[in-house]
Design a protein around this motif. Structure first.
Motif: not given
Length: 359
Positions: A166, A180-181, A183-185, A187-190, A233, A235
């Protein structure tokens, strides 16, 4: 009978010449001079009176003219100004080379001897968690890498690690959107790494978007909403520094209210043993977890390896554990070498898997 008076006879002129009448000399020349002098004096006096009246009543007349002009929309006449002497034309200075201001990198969590209160000498005692039902036999471990968002090259290497990690990103950092982009791409949590006031403030500044205990609730809420909107993104949220603010329940209440409304969770980084985040989250029924082990407050390979083993040990004892590290080269080196073995002993999960509403 009355006797008639005889007429008086004039005496005969004396011998020697005829009688002469006395004539006055004309006064016309003197009268003209007097009148001219009086006229000059009157003119001088009148001129003096006019000058006096002008000096005395000129500001009032000018103000009246401006007031009248303001009412009618016309421009009031401006008083004449004496001509200014022509100024010498300044010579342009040679242009200095433009240098870009260096990007100020964040001050990481305070873990040195000068600010020992930011982290206890030992791991804090935490209440025992109830048994967790696992999908498999392995305990669960979440590793959070804080202080992401500043371009130092190493953060991209952390993103390339093929494990569930994370990433917590500082608001208003130069690379916040890019990280952030990415990590999101993958599949990791931000998470949002929310700056909060430390005990050493202002000598130690957490950076842009910091929440201070001295702020009014309205000011704090405005800054918090800007921080939350800065990183896409997200959480959940965990605190950056905050040894001062996390001791103040009155400051935490409005923060946790906003997080709950936005459907976010909170992970307490526990930068002080006196944190009241847990009871505050319980009061608001906010999904919550707290850090169990710091991985790298001493930047040596041996220490980071020892802390990683401690993280696995805590997870085996309690069924789950959260470790927090930072984008240091030594941290990346140890994780890249040791995570294959760690992944065999525990199940690496995002931070959201380990938060819960405290009953």
């Amino acid at each position: 009978m009355a006797q008639k008076k005889s007429p008086t006879k004039k005496a005969p002129p004396k011998k020697g010449g005829a009688t002469k009448k006395t004539k006055k000399k004309p006064q016309n020349g003197k009268n003209v001079l007097v009148k001219l002098a009086v006229a000059i004096i009157l003119v001088i006096a009148a001129a003096g009176a006019v000058a006096y009246m002008a000096n005395r009543y000129a500001p009032a007349l000018e103000e009246a003219a401006q007031s009248q002009a303001a009412k009618t929309g016309a421009k009031a006449p401006r008083p004449a100004e004496p001509p200014k002497p022509a100024a010498a034309k300044p010579q342009p200075a040679p242009a200095a080379p433009v240098e870009k201001a260096p990007i100020k990198k964040p001050v990481y969590e305070i873990f040195d001897d000068k600010h020992i209160e930011e982290i206890p000498d030992h791991e804090p005692e935490v209440p025992e968690e109830p048994p967790v039902e696992l999908a498999d036999d392995r305990p669960r471990v979440a590793i959070i890498i804080d202080d992401m968002g500043y371009g130092n090259g190493i953060q991209h290497k952390f993103l390339d690690l093929p494990y569930v990690i994370t990433y917590s990103i500082l608001p208003h950092s130069p690379d916040q959107i890019e990280i952030a982009n990415l990590a999101h791409d993958k599949g990791r949590q931000v998470l949002l790494h929310l700056p909060m006031e430390p005990m050493q403030y202002p000598e130690v500044d957490p950076g842009p978007g910091t929440l201070l205990a001295s702020m009014t609730t309205d000011t704090m809420m405005d800054i918090l909403k800007e921080d939350l909107a800065a990183v896409p993104y997200i959480a959940g949220v965990n605190n950056h520094m905050g040894s001062r603010l996390t001791m103040e329940s009155g400051a935490l209440y409005p923060i946790f209210t906003v997080l709950k409304k936005q459907g976010l969770f909170f992970v307490d980084s526990r930068t002080t043993r006196h944190s009241v985040c847990r009871p505050s989250a319980r009061l608001f029924q906010l999904p919550f977890a707290q850090r169990d082990v710091f991985l790298d407050h001493v930047r040596t390979e041996a220490f980071v390896e020892k802390q990683l083993k401690l993280l696995v040990s805590v997870a085996k004892k309690r069924g789950q554990a959260i470790g927090i590290g930072h984008p240091y080269k030594v941290t990346y080196k140890v994780l890249a070498a040791r995570l294959p073995a760690v992944d065999a002993e525990v199940r690496l999960v995002p931070a959201s898997d380990l938060v819960r509403v405290i009953k």
